[in-house]
Design a protein around this motif. Structure first.
Motif, PDB file in Angstrom:
ATOM      1  N   LEU A  17      46.647  46.936  38.940  1.00 29.12           N
ATOM      2  CA  LEU A  17      46.339  46.496  40.291  1.00 29.12           C
ATOM      3  C   LEU A  17      46.712  45.034  40.473  1.00 29.12           C
ATOM      4  CD1 LEU A  17      42.756  48.020  40.607  1.00 29.12           C
ATOM      5  CD2 LEU A  17      44.927  49.060  41.285  1.00 29.12           C
ATOM      6  N   THR A  18      47.010  44.667  41.701  1.00 27.64           N
ATOM      7  CA  THR A  18      47.297  43.283  42.041  1.00 27.64           C
ATOM      8  C   THR A  18      46.011  42.583  42.473  1.00 27.64           C
ATOM      9  OG1 THR A  18      47.707  43.773  44.358  1.00 27.64           O
ATOM     10  CG2 THR A  18      49.605  43.937  42.857  1.00 27.64           C
ATOM     11  N   VAL A  19      46.102  41.276  42.676  1.00 21.33           N
ATOM     12  CA  VAL A  19      44.975  40.506  43.189  1.00 21.33           C
ATOM     13  C   VAL A  19      44.533  41.080  44.534  1.00 21.33           C
ATOM     14  CG1 VAL A  19      44.296  38.238  44.091  1.00 21.33           C
ATOM     15  CG2 VAL A  19      45.575  38.401  41.955  1.00 21.33           C
ATOM     16  N   GLU A  20      45.506  41.420  45.376  1.00 24.72           N
ATOM     17  CA  GLU A  20      45.200  41.982  46.700  1.00 24.72           C
ATOM     18  C   GLU A  20      44.463  43.305  46.582  1.00 24.72           C
ATOM     19  OE1 GLU A  20      48.241  40.893  45.743  1.00 24.72           O
ATOM     20  OE2 GLU A  20      48.510  39.135  47.028  1.00 24.72           O
ATOM     21  N   ASP A  21      44.893  44.142  45.646  1.00 23.94           N
ATOM     22  CA  ASP A  21      44.237  45.442  45.432  1.00 23.94           C
ATOM     23  C   ASP A  21      42.772  45.255  45.026  1.00 23.94           C
ATOM     24  OD1 ASP A  21      46.675  46.768  45.891  1.00 23.94           O
ATOM     25  OD2 ASP A  21      47.165  46.813  43.742  1.00 23.94           O
ATOM     26  N   LYS A  30      41.023  37.111  48.366  1.00 22.04           N
ATOM     27  CA  LYS A  30      41.937  36.921  47.232  1.00 22.04           C
ATOM     28  C   LYS A  30      41.559  35.660  46.458  1.00 22.04           C
ATOM     29  CE  LYS A  30      45.644  37.181  49.746  1.00 22.04           C
ATOM     30  NZ  LYS A  30      47.041  37.178  50.180  1.00 22.04           N
ATOM     31  N   TRP A  34      41.001  35.274  42.464  1.00 24.20           N
ATOM     32  CA  TRP A  34      41.701  34.255  41.677  1.00 24.20           C
ATOM     33  C   TRP A  34      40.693  33.380  40.943  1.00 24.20           C
ATOM     34  CZ3 TRP A  34      46.485  33.330  40.031  1.00 24.20           C
ATOM     35  CH2 TRP A  34      47.529  34.022  40.623  1.00 24.20           C
ATOM     36  N   SER A  37      39.099  35.029  38.047  1.00 21.16           N
ATOM     37  CA  SER A  37      40.058  35.469  37.039  1.00 21.16           C
ATOM     38  C   SER A  37      40.653  34.300  36.268  1.00 21.16           C
ATOM     39  CB  SER A  37      41.212  36.233  37.698  1.00 21.16           C
ATOM     40  OG  SER A  37      40.732  37.347  38.387  1.00 21.16           O
ATOM     41  N   ARG A  48      46.920  38.617  32.107  1.00 22.04           N
ATOM     42  CA  ARG A  48      47.777  37.527  32.570  1.00 22.04           C
ATOM     43  C   ARG A  48      49.222  37.836  32.214  1.00 22.04           C
ATOM     44  NH1 ARG A  48      43.007  35.086  31.176  1.00 22.04           N
ATOM     45  NH2 ARG A  48      42.168  33.709  32.775  1.00 22.04           N
ATOM     46  N   VAL A  53      51.133  35.438  37.229  1.00 22.87           N
ATOM     47  CA  VAL A  53      50.914  36.756  37.818  1.00 22.87           C
ATOM     48  C   VAL A  53      49.730  37.404  37.103  1.00 22.87           C
ATOM     49  CG1 VAL A  53      51.912  39.053  38.175  1.00 22.87           C
ATOM     50  CG2 VAL A  53      53.336  37.015  38.430  1.00 22.87           C
ATOM     51  N   ARG A  55      47.169  40.842  36.739  1.00 24.00           N
ATOM     52  CA  ARG A  55      47.047  42.274  36.967  1.00 24.00           C
ATOM     53  C   ARG A  55      45.724  42.755  36.393  1.00 24.00           C
ATOM     54  NH1 ARG A  55      50.302  41.263  40.116  1.00 24.00           N
ATOM     55  NH2 ARG A  55      52.395  42.070  40.344  1.00 24.00           N
ATOM     56  N   TYR A  56      45.273  43.899  36.888  1.00 31.48           N
ATOM     57  CA  TYR A  56      43.959  44.432  36.533  1.00 31.48           C
ATOM     58  C   TYR A  56      44.055  45.941  36.348  1.00 31.48           C
ATOM     59  CZ  TYR A  56      42.869  40.031  38.811  1.00 31.48           C
ATOM     60  OH  TYR A  56      42.851  38.711  39.172  1.00 31.48           O
TER      61      TYR A  56
END
Length: 79
Positions: A17-21, A30, A34, A37, A48, A53, A55-56
């Motif tokens: 997943l992205t930060v937005e997700d 967001k 951030w 994280s 990381r 960038v 991801r999760y």
């Protein structure tokens, strides 16, 4: 063994997943994602990647939510 055959034998992994997700899933900004994280000991389980960038894994985000919920219920019971 050909690369294609090796890839087909590998178990499927959950998509990252992205930060937005994550922000959308947790109903936060967001910036909050951030912030939680990027600490030395991050609250959110983060992967990381290069150039900042992040991801999760969905399963780890869900575990984070479950743990927060568990801690919240423990605090309520102590009152």
């Amino acid at each position: 063994m050909a690369l294609n055959a090796m890839v087909q034998q590998m178990p499927l992994r959950e998509p990252l997943l992205t930060v937005e997700d994550v922000a959308q899933r947790l109903n936060v900004t967001k910036d909050w994602v951030w912030d939680h994280s990027s600490r030395k000991a991050p609250y959110l389980p983060v992967i990381r990647m290069s150039d900042g960038v992040l991801r999760y894994r969905l399963s780890e985000v869900e575990e984070f939510v479950n743990e927060r919920e568990r801690l919240s219920s423990l605090r309520r019971k102590r009152r």
